[in-house]
Design a protein around this motif. Structure first.
Motif, mmCIF file in Angstrom:
data_model
loop_
_atom_site.group_PDB
_atom_site.id
_atom_site.type_symbol
_atom_site.label_atom_id
_atom_site.label_comp_id
_atom_site.label_asym_id
_atom_site.label_seq_id
_atom_site.Cartn_x
_atom_site.Cartn_y
_atom_site.Cartn_z
ATOM 1 N N MET A 187 3.644 7.977 1.163
ATOM 2 C CA MET A 187 4.141 7.356 2.386
ATOM 3 C C MET A 187 3.045 7.239 3.443
ATOM 4 O O MET A 187 2.943 6.215 4.149
ATOM 5 C CB MET A 187 5.322 8.176 2.933
ATOM 6 C CG MET A 187 6.546 8.159 2.032
ATOM 7 S SD MET A 187 7.867 9.244 2.624
ATOM 8 C CE MET A 187 8.329 8.390 4.129
ATOM 9 N N VAL A 188 2.200 8.268 3.587
ATOM 10 C CA VAL A 188 1.096 8.219 4.555
ATOM 11 C C VAL A 188 0.109 7.134 4.170
ATOM 12 O O VAL A 188 -0.368 6.362 5.028
ATOM 13 C CB VAL A 188 0.408 9.590 4.637
ATOM 14 C CG1 VAL A 188 -0.885 9.504 5.444
ATOM 15 C CG2 VAL A 188 1.342 10.621 5.256
ATOM 16 N N GLU A 189 -0.208 7.078 2.878
ATOM 17 C CA GLU A 189 -1.135 6.042 2.416
ATOM 18 C C GLU A 189 -0.583 4.648 2.705
ATOM 19 O O GLU A 189 -1.307 3.747 3.157
ATOM 20 C CB GLU A 189 -1.383 6.223 0.916
ATOM 21 C CG GLU A 189 -2.380 5.243 0.342
ATOM 22 C CD GLU A 189 -2.585 5.437 -1.150
ATOM 23 O OE1 GLU A 189 -3.453 4.758 -1.734
ATOM 24 O OE2 GLU A 189 -1.847 6.262 -1.743
ATOM 25 N N MET A 190 0.709 4.428 2.467
ATOM 26 C CA MET A 190 1.332 3.142 2.725
ATOM 27 C C MET A 190 1.324 2.817 4.210
ATOM 28 O O MET A 190 1.072 1.667 4.620
ATOM 29 C CB MET A 190 2.768 3.164 2.205
ATOM 30 C CG MET A 190 3.521 1.854 2.419
ATOM 31 S SD MET A 190 5.228 1.946 1.823
ATOM 32 C CE MET A 190 5.892 3.163 2.975
ATOM 33 N N ALA A 191 1.565 3.837 5.060
ATOM 34 C CA ALA A 191 1.569 3.613 6.511
ATOM 35 C C ALA A 191 0.201 3.184 7.001
ATOM 36 O O ALA A 191 0.064 2.234 7.808
ATOM 37 C CB ALA A 191 2.022 4.880 7.228
ATOM 38 N N LEU A 192 -0.841 3.842 6.541
ATOM 39 C CA LEU A 192 -2.198 3.472 6.964
ATOM 40 C C LEU A 192 -2.565 2.080 6.483
ATOM 41 O O LEU A 192 -3.191 1.290 7.220
ATOM 42 C CB LEU A 192 -3.193 4.507 6.431
ATOM 43 C CG LEU A 192 -3.092 5.916 7.048
ATOM 44 C CD1 LEU A 192 -4.044 6.871 6.343
ATOM 45 C CD2 LEU A 192 -3.396 5.879 8.542
ATOM 46 N N ASP A 193 -2.173 1.761 5.247
ATOM 47 C CA ASP A 193 -2.472 0.420 4.713
ATOM 48 C C ASP A 193 -1.764 -0.658 5.517
ATOM 49 O O ASP A 193 -2.353 -1.711 5.843
ATOM 50 C CB ASP A 193 -2.060 0.345 3.237
ATOM 51 C CG ASP A 193 -2.982 1.150 2.338
ATOM 52 O OD1 ASP A 193 -4.090 1.508 2.791
ATOM 53 O OD2 ASP A 193 -2.568 1.449 1.185
ATOM 54 N N GLU A 194 -0.507 -0.437 5.862
ATOM 55 C CA GLU A 194 0.256 -1.436 6.612
ATOM 56 C C GLU A 194 -0.292 -1.615 8.029
ATOM 57 O O GLU A 194 -0.379 -2.742 8.538
ATOM 58 C CB GLU A 194 1.732 -1.030 6.666
ATOM 59 C CG GLU A 194 2.473 -1.135 5.346
ATOM 60 C CD GLU A 194 2.512 -2.568 4.836
ATOM 61 O OE1 GLU A 194 2.730 -3.495 5.634
ATOM 62 O OE2 GLU A 194 2.309 -2.743 3.613
ATOM 63 N N LEU A 195 -0.674 -0.516 8.674
ATOM 64 C CA LEU A 195 -1.261 -0.616 10.008
ATOM 65 C C LEU A 195 -2.582 -1.374 9.980
ATOM 66 O O LEU A 195 -2.885 -2.164 10.895
ATOM 67 C CB LEU A 195 -1.472 0.782 10.599
ATOM 68 C CG LEU A 195 -0.204 1.553 11.011
ATOM 69 C CD1 LEU A 195 -0.568 2.986 11.395
ATOM 70 C CD2 LEU A 195 0.505 0.865 12.162
ATOM 71 N N GLY A 196 -3.362 -1.126 8.916
ATOM 72 C CA GLY A 196 -4.633 -1.827 8.802
ATOM 73 C C GLY A 196 -4.467 -3.307 8.520
ATOM 74 O O GLY A 196 -5.177 -4.149 9.075
ATOM 75 N N LYS A 197 -3.506 -3.660 7.664
ATOM 76 C CA LYS A 197 -3.293 -5.059 7.310
ATOM 77 C C LYS A 197 -2.766 -5.875 8.495
ATOM 78 O O LYS A 197 -3.190 -7.013 8.724
ATOM 79 C CB LYS A 197 -2.315 -5.157 6.141
ATOM 80 C CG LYS A 197 -2.880 -4.703 4.819
ATOM 81 C CD LYS A 197 -1.816 -4.799 3.728
ATOM 82 C CE LYS A 197 -2.354 -4.285 2.401
ATOM 83 N NZ LYS A 197 -1.322 -4.360 1.330
ATOM 84 N N LYS A 198 -1.836 -5.317 9.244
ATOM 85 C CA LYS A 198 -1.206 -6.059 10.341
ATOM 86 C C LYS A 198 -1.976 -5.950 11.650
ATOM 87 O O LYS A 198 -1.631 -6.635 12.622
ATOM 88 C CB LYS A 198 0.219 -5.558 10.551
ATOM 89 C CG LYS A 198 1.115 -5.829 9.346
ATOM 90 C CD LYS A 198 2.540 -5.366 9.578
ATOM 91 C CE LYS A 198 3.425 -5.682 8.370
ATOM 92 N NZ LYS A 198 4.830 -5.246 8.570
ATOM 93 N N GLY A 199 -3.006 -5.098 11.705
ATOM 94 C CA GLY A 199 -3.821 -4.991 12.902
ATOM 95 C C GLY A 199 -3.067 -4.523 14.108
ATOM 96 O O GLY A 199 -3.358 -4.939 15.238
ATOM 97 N N ILE A 200 -2.083 -3.720 13.930
ATOM 98 C CA ILE A 200 -1.266 -3.243 15.050
ATOM 99 C C ILE A 200 -2.092 -2.352 15.968
ATOM 100 O O ILE A 200 -2.003 -2.429 17.193
ATOM 101 C CB ILE A 200 -0.027 -2.500 14.525
ATOM 102 C CG1 ILE A 200 0.870 -3.472 13.741
ATOM 103 C CG2 ILE A 200 0.765 -1.852 15.653
ATOM 104 C CD1 ILE A 200 2.041 -2.805 13.075
ATOM 105 N N VAL A 201 -2.896 -1.501 15.412
ATOM 106 C CA VAL A 201 -3.719 -0.602 16.202
ATOM 107 C C VAL A 201 -4.980 -0.282 15.409
ATOM 108 O O VAL A 201 -4.963 -0.214 14.169
ATOM 109 C CB VAL A 201 -2.932 0.691 16.532
ATOM 110 C CG1 VAL A 201 -2.575 1.456 15.269
ATOM 111 C CG2 VAL A 201 -3.731 1.590 17.498
#
Length: 281
Positions: free
Chosen positions: A233-247
């Motif tokens: 879940m942590v790995e998925m969260a970091l990947d999603e944040l990186g892909k969408k450029g949220i922060v």
């Protein structure tokens, strides 16, 4: 060796007894008591030869220490009055043994109880090869249980290479028990129809310790699954944040986020969030 005995019909000798009884009455009426007394003795002697053999029952016949045969045909029969008759049931019987304390393959004390279904197959062996065949079955079953316990561990917590254990062996363990008991009681002419373990537990002196060990093993296994899922879940969260450029997170912030997420996902209690109303920097 068992052999069959062909006994005469009891009804034919009932007719003989009726004739003797009539002669006895006639003797007393005619004033000849001496022949009547002899006939009374003969009447009593013949009466001792009657025997009733019920279904699934047998009668072992012995004449002055000589085995003459076994009657297995049920019905009303007549045999030599001098025969000593020992009736043996051929019906299936249950032995529900009390749990006994034995040591398993690795030395742990365990309690094992079994249910045994058996019956007499050869009456000669049951009557003459052992002193008390019912007691013999009980003792030999207990001996078979002790040997069986020494072949397998209770479980594979300590013996990880064990493919078959007493707790999980199922049919294979029961088949081994049945074979072992059958070999031991064959000398008494006993047929084992079924043998099953119906009680299995650690002995009282180690039961609590073994229960704690099992609980600890279950907790470790559950923790492993929780951590494995949390990492995903942590790995998925970091990947999603990186892909969408949220922060944009530097390595230090990523480490902080991973630490917080792992605490939330793996903790025993609900996390208590701290709301930061200022800048995250």
């Amino acid at each position: 060796m068992e052999k069959m005995y062909r006994a005469g019909s009891g009804y034919a000798f009932v007719a003989v007894e009726i004739v003797l009884l009539a002669l006895i009455v006639l003797g007393f009426i005619s004033g000849n008591p001496i022949p009547a007394v002899v006939l009374i003795l003969l009447f009593v002697f013949f009466a001792k030869g009657f025997i009733i053999v019920n279904p699934n029952e047998s009668a072992v016949l012995v004449l002055f220490g000589d085995y003459r045969g076994t009657i297995k045909n049920n019905g009303f029969r007549w045999v030599n009055p001098f025969f000593i008759r020992k009736k043996i049931s051929l019906r299936a019987r249950n032995l529900d043994s009390e749990p006994i304390k034995v040591n398993d393959k690795i030395g742990n004390p365990v309690m094992i109880g079994v249910v045994l279904v058996w019956r007499v197959r050869e009456t000669f062996k049951a009557a003459f090869d052992v002193n008390d065949f019912e007691h013999f079955v009980t003792i030999q079953t207990e001996a078979a249980i002790r040997k069986l316990a020494g072949l397998y561990p209770y479980d594979n917590f300590e013996d990880h290479e064990a493919e078959i254990t007493l707790r999980s062996g199922g049919e294979e363990v029961n088949e081994e028990l049945e074979r072992e008991v059958a070999e031991r009681v064959a000398i008494a002419g006993i047929e084992v129809m079924e043998a099953r373990i119906n009680y299995l537990a650690y002995a009282q002196e180690i039961a609590q310790a073994m229960l704690k060990r099992q609980q600890a093993t279950a907790i470790v296994a559950a923790r492993f699954k929780i951590v494995e899922g949390a990492v995903g879940m942590v790995e998925m969260a970091l990947d999603e944040l990186g892909k969408k450029g949220i922060v944009e997170l530097d390595e230090e912030k990523k480490a902080t986020m991973v630490s917080n997420l792992m605490v939330v996902l793996c903790g025993d209690k609900e996390a208590t969030p701290v709301v930061n109303t200022g800048s995250i920097y």
